[in-house]
Design a protein around this motif. Structure first.
Motif, PDB file in Angstrom:
ATOM      1  N   SER A   1      -5.114 -14.543  10.660  1.00 58.52           N
ATOM      2  CA  SER A   1      -4.789 -13.159  10.300  1.00 58.52           C
ATOM      3  C   SER A   1      -4.508 -12.321  11.539  1.00 58.52           C
ATOM      4  CB  SER A   1      -5.930 -12.536   9.495  1.00 58.52           C
ATOM      5  OG  SER A   1      -6.016 -13.150   8.240  1.00 58.52           O
ATOM      6  N   ILE A   2      -5.248 -12.587  12.610  1.00 54.56           N
ATOM      7  CA  ILE A   2      -5.020 -11.830  13.843  1.00 54.56           C
ATOM      8  C   ILE A   2      -3.630 -12.176  14.395  1.00 54.56           C
ATOM      9  CG2 ILE A   2      -5.758 -11.471  16.242  1.00 54.56           C
ATOM     10  CD1 ILE A   2      -8.651 -11.950  15.335  1.00 54.56           C
ATOM     11  N   ALA A   3      -3.291 -13.470  14.425  1.00 59.06           N
ATOM     12  CA  ALA A   3      -1.985 -13.867  14.952  1.00 59.06           C
ATOM     13  C   ALA A   3      -0.867 -13.230  14.134  1.00 59.06           C
ATOM     14  CB  ALA A   3      -1.856 -15.394  14.948  1.00 59.06           C
TER      15      ALA A   3
ATOM     16  N   ALA B   1     -10.468  -1.043  15.490  1.00 62.39           N
ATOM     17  CA  ALA B   1     -10.019  -2.239  14.779  1.00 62.39           C
ATOM     18  C   ALA B   1      -9.813  -3.404  15.742  1.00 62.39           C
ATOM     19  CB  ALA B   1      -8.733  -1.947  14.019  1.00 62.39           C
ATOM     20  N   VAL B   2      -9.326  -3.087  16.941  1.00 59.85           N
ATOM     21  CA  VAL B   2      -9.124  -4.139  17.941  1.00 59.85           C
ATOM     22  C   VAL B   2     -10.452  -4.832  18.235  1.00 59.85           C
ATOM     23  CG1 VAL B   2      -8.571  -4.534  20.375  1.00 59.85           C
ATOM     24  CG2 VAL B   2      -7.103  -3.037  18.989  1.00 59.85           C
ATOM     25  N   TRP B   3     -11.501  -4.039  18.362  1.00 61.92           N
ATOM     26  CA  TRP B   3     -12.823  -4.611  18.661  1.00 61.92           C
ATOM     27  C   TRP B   3     -13.420  -5.315  17.452  1.00 61.92           C
ATOM     28  CZ3 TRP B   3     -15.455  -4.668  23.388  1.00 61.92           C
ATOM     29  CH2 TRP B   3     -14.749  -4.053  24.440  1.00 61.92           C
ATOM     30  N   LEU B   4     -13.165  -4.773  16.275  1.00 59.28           N
ATOM     31  CA  LEU B   4     -13.654  -5.432  15.061  1.00 59.28           C
ATOM     32  C   LEU B   4     -13.027  -6.811  14.904  1.00 59.28           C
ATOM     33  CD1 LEU B   4     -13.670  -2.426  12.590  1.00 59.28           C
ATOM     34  CD2 LEU B   4     -15.587  -3.981  12.974  1.00 59.28           C
TER      35      LEU B   4
ATOM     36  N   ALA C   1      -3.510 -15.725   5.983  1.00 59.31           N
ATOM     37  CA  ALA C   1      -4.979 -15.849   6.006  1.00 59.31           C
ATOM     38  C   ALA C   1      -5.425 -17.163   5.392  1.00 59.31           C
ATOM     39  CB  ALA C   1      -5.619 -14.682   5.259  1.00 59.31           C
ATOM     40  N   ARG C   2      -4.523 -17.821   4.655  1.00 64.53           N
ATOM     41  CA  ARG C   2      -4.891 -19.059   3.957  1.00 64.53           C
ATOM     42  C   ARG C   2      -4.096 -20.254   4.455  1.00 64.53           C
ATOM     43  NH1 ARG C   2      -5.789 -14.688   1.493  1.00 64.53           N
ATOM     44  NH2 ARG C   2      -7.474 -14.418  -0.026  1.00 64.53           N
TER      45      ARG C   2
ATOM     46  N   ARG D   1      -9.899  -9.647   5.951  1.00 65.14           N
ATOM     47  CA  ARG D   1     -10.550  -8.481   6.562  1.00 65.14           C
ATOM     48  C   ARG D   1      -9.732  -7.965   7.737  1.00 65.14           C
ATOM     49  NH1 ARG D   1     -12.158  -9.312   1.839  1.00 65.14           N
ATOM     50  NH2 ARG D   1     -14.119  -8.297   1.331  1.00 65.14           N
ATOM     51  N   VAL D   2      -8.919  -8.826   8.339  1.00 60.32           N
ATOM     52  CA  VAL D   2      -7.961  -8.387   9.357  1.00 60.32           C
ATOM     53  C   VAL D   2      -6.618  -8.231   8.653  1.00 60.32           C
ATOM     54  CG1 VAL D   2      -6.713  -9.068  11.437  1.00 60.32           C
ATOM     55  CG2 VAL D   2      -9.170  -9.540  11.246  1.00 60.32           C
ATOM     56  N   ILE D   3      -6.038  -7.042   8.735  1.00 60.66           N
ATOM     57  CA  ILE D   3      -4.760  -6.807   8.053  1.00 60.66           C
ATOM     58  C   ILE D   3      -3.764  -6.223   9.052  1.00 60.66           C
ATOM     59  CG2 ILE D   3      -5.708  -6.497   5.717  1.00 60.66           C
ATOM     60  CD1 ILE D   3      -5.746  -3.489   6.250  1.00 60.66           C
ATOM     61  N   PRO D   4      -2.468  -6.370   8.784  1.00 60.43           N
ATOM     62  CA  PRO D   4      -1.492  -5.764   9.692  1.00 60.43           C
ATOM     63  C   PRO D   4      -1.774  -4.265   9.837  1.00 60.43           C
ATOM     64  CG  PRO D   4      -0.387  -7.282   8.216  1.00 60.43           C
ATOM     65  CD  PRO D   4      -1.807  -7.169   7.726  1.00 60.43           C
ATOM     66  N   GLY D   5      -1.863  -3.814  11.057  1.00 65.91           N
ATOM     67  CA  GLY D   5      -2.169  -2.410  11.317  1.00 65.91           C
ATOM     68  C   GLY D   5      -3.607  -2.183  11.745  1.00 65.91           C
TER      69      GLY D   5
END
Ligand code: SF4
Lengths: 179, 514
Positions: free
Chosen positions: B221-223, B240-243, B210-211, B299-303
């Motif tokens: 984070s998405i990647a 979560a996909v849409w978020l 993320a940093r 805010r995007v985390i694995p899972g």
């Protein structure tokens, strides 16, 4: 464009009210409070920003300080292009070893008296990059720091609260002992 | 190798797919196979998407985009030496220089074998090799490219620049006002990200990802999350996909707003800076109120995602989209009708389609020069297959075209935000309120993914051990392939136009310095 400008003039200010000085910052600065440097500096401070290995997140928020909402200049603060014109070094990042010398020299180029503000968790030594072979770890390991503003990144309002404390206190810079 | 061979049939010939690598195949090639891939790349327009080392292996990500073939090809190199891609894909040069320095590998035939990130100040050499080396007591001086001829002078700039900006060194060689060459010397903010990722828990690695470049924290984070999810076979809840898409588009809008304002400011049109940065601030404030972070970091985390979008927040973004659309249109009109402004951006910093293709320069840099590539479309990832949007492509390749790509992308992203918001307002998730799927402990695997940031696509490759810790993770910033194009863009322009070119690119220093 004229129409746009007129609308802006008629629309009243978009700036938000300035925050009160952060208590934490006041405490940190009060510890070093000595004689009135204000008389020499007046009510204005000039900043020089130095990215010493930041992820650029802190820079975005420092930039935001200059936008029409926070409007830093109304408090008497301004960013300068050259350290020669600066009173305050605002430093971000865990100090990448590749930037250590550049950070020191930039700080060294600024005239006395001068202050250093470490901006963000990285600069304060608690960021995610500390501990790598390529990072010194924190700004205070390279130049003396007067004020730490934490956050990842600190919001503009947090930065403002810290900086207002800096100008409201009459501080003497931290002891000059740099590596 | 005949030109008609497809990438997928070549992959079949050069090696076997490695088990447990998803979603693209990873082909374990031998030296001969690796070299035949290099030879084949010379005769076609396949894309080199990334190249990264390990102590005794090297990997390259390649794609034949029109054929929708994406793969990783790996070469075990116990002798720590591999044939270089640099002669056929110049984008590989800096990546190979990095693999040499971090891992002690040798890229045979590397067209530019100079050091890249290592200035001799780390206290260690080849930090990620099996046996790192003692530092060199007298590190060699960096040799800039030689200059010949008469009447030239040099302007060295940086690492510390005049503004609130990341550090890097630019060496301009000029004849009068005209720049004849720009050479970049980067690596100042090298933080050892690859070494910090090694052995990290997935949670900590996600914080690092993320940093990598904080301005594109959501895309990073998405990647990373998608690479982990591919590796471990995790299905992400639809909400979560849409978020994620929502946050990704907000990030794109915020950065484009900021950059358009900054480009104008570099032409001394400070009014636009004030206006555009004011709009950017509206997005940041809405993000703070809705997601608890102005940049939406972590805010995007694995899972899945850490946060939800409330009905109130969805409505606010819907209104914000309308406000932004009308206010941006007004400002764009001003931009487009000010001859003194356009004089600075039109025909300034032009790069050709050929050049952006040779480096696979993505994002607005590629699309302003006619390179029609957007990882949201190809290979694509959810939920973009269910959303309607265009990928704006311009042909002129100048600062103005890069500004226009950004203008059009803001418009498209605003439409996307509205589509996503309506999905939330209509409670269109069949009562499925889950935000995050469990990340299984004690499972390993390998995964790769891309996510489209405002500046282009981030690529993440990850290998997770059976203990659930990261064994190796490589995060490739799109800036790797844009920085060299920036060098070329300023040729023949005047020094004073460099800030405009630079801002119109807005490459990441931190992302490529690692
Ligand atoms: S404190 Fe956070 S935002 Fe600032 S440089 Fe460090 S990681 Fe980036």
């Amino acid at each position: 464009m004229l129409k746009h400008l007129l609308k802006n003039v008629a629309g009243g200010p978009v700036t938000i009210q300035g925050p009160a000085a952060s208590t934490e910052a006041v405490e940190e600065l009060a510890a070093r409070l000595q004689k009135l440097t204000h008389t020499r500096l007046g009510k204005g401070l000039v900043f020089r920003e130095i990215d010493a290995g930041s992820c650029n997140g802190c820079e975005l928020e420092i930039h935001a300080l200059n936008n029409i909402v926070y409007d830093l200049e109304r408090f008497g603060f301004r960013f300068a292009a050259s350290p020669r014109h600066a009173d305050v070094m605002m430093v971000t990042g865990p100090v990448a070893k590749n930037m250590k010398e550049a950070l020191f020299r930039t700080w060294d180029a600024a005239p006395n008296p001068k202050w250093v503000v470490a901006v963000g968790d990285c600069a304060c030594g608690t960021g995610v990059f500390a501990g790598s072979y390529a990072c010194v770890g924190k700004v205070a390991d390279v130049v003396p720091v007067d004020l730490h503003i934490k956050g990842c990144p600190p919001r503009p309002i947090d930065l403002l609260a810290g900086l207002i404390a800096l100008i409201e206190s009459t501080v003497a810079p931290a002891e000059k002992k740099a590596s | 190798m005949s030109e008609t061979t497809s990438l997928s049939s070549l992959l079949d010939q050069i090696g076997k797919p490695v088990e447990g690598h998803r979603p693209w195949p990873r082909i374990a090639a031998d030296r001969k196979g690796w070299s035949s891939l290099i030879a084949a790349m010379a005769g076609n327009d396949w894309t080199l998407l990334g190249l990264w080392g390990e102590p005794k292996a090297v990997h390259v990500a390649v794609a034949d985009v029109p054929a929708a073939t994406y793969a990783v090809v790996s070469l075990d190199c116990p002798e720590r030496s591999f044939p270089s891609f640099s002669a056929v894909r110049p984008g590989a040069i800096r990546l190979e220089r990095t693999a040499q320095e971090l891992f002690g590998l040798t890229a045979e035939g590397l067209t530019d074998p100079r050091p890249w990130l290592d200035y001799g100040w780390w206290g260690v050499r080849q930090p990620l090799a099996e046996t790192p080396l003692e530092p060199d007591p007298n590190p060699p001086r960096y040799e800039f490219l030689p200059i010949d001829g008469e009447g030239w002078h040099q302007v060295p700039v940086g690492p510390v620049h005049a503004g609130i900006i990341e550090p890097g060194h630019f060496r301009f060689t000029c004849n009068g006002e005209t720049v004849i060459r720009l050479e970049e010397r980067l690596g100042w903010v090298h933080k050892g990200v690859d070494s910090l990722l090694k052995g990290a828990t997935i949670e900590n690695a996600a914080k690092l990802a993320a940093r990598l470049s904080g301005d594109a924290t959501v895309a990073n984070s998405i990647a990373f999350a998608r690479a982990v999810e591919a590796a471990l076979g995790i299905e992400v809840p639809p909400r979560a996909v849409w978020l994620r898409a929502m946050m990704g588009e907000l990030e794109r809008i915020a950065n484009h707003l900021g950059d358009i304002g900054s480009v104008c400011n570099d032409a001394a049109f400070a009014f636009m800076l004030a206006e555009f940065h004011g709009l950017r601030e509206l997005v940041a404030q809405a993000n703070w109120d809705s997601f608890g972070h102005r940049l939406m970091m972590d805010r995007v985390i694995p899972g899945g995602t850490l946060v939800d979008l409330s009905i109130g927040a969805a409505t606010r973004y819907d209104e914000l989209a309308k406000t932004l659309r009308s206010r941006v249109a007004g400002l764009v009109h001003i931009y487009d009708t000010k001859p003194s402004m356009l004089d600075r951006t039109v025909t300034t910093g032009t790069v050709s389609l050929e050049l952006v293709n040779s480096f696979a320069a993505s994002g607005h840099v590629g699309r302003a020069s006619g390179r029609d590539f957007d990882s949201r479309k190809t290979p694509g990832y959810p939920p973009y297959d269910q959303l309607e949007f265009r990928v704006p492509v311009f042909q002129d390749g100048d600062v103005n075209a890069r500004v226009w790509v950004r203008i059009r992308e803001i418009e498209e992203s605003l439409k996307l935000v509205e589509q996503i918001v309506s999905k939330f307002l209509e409670k269109d998730f069949a009562g499925d309120d889950r935000l995050v799927s469990e990340v299984p402990a004690g499972v390993g695997g390998e995964g790769i993914a891309m996510a489209e940031a405002f500046r282009g696509e981030y690529l993440a490759w990850v290998r997770i051990g059976a203990d659930g810790l990261i064994q190796r993770c490589h995060l490739r910033d799109p800036s790797w392939f844009q920085w060299p194009v920036l060098e070329a863009s300023i040729e023949g322009n005047i020094v004073a136009d460099f800030p405009l070119c630079n801002k119109s690119f807005n490459c990441s220093y931190t992302g490529a310095d690692l």
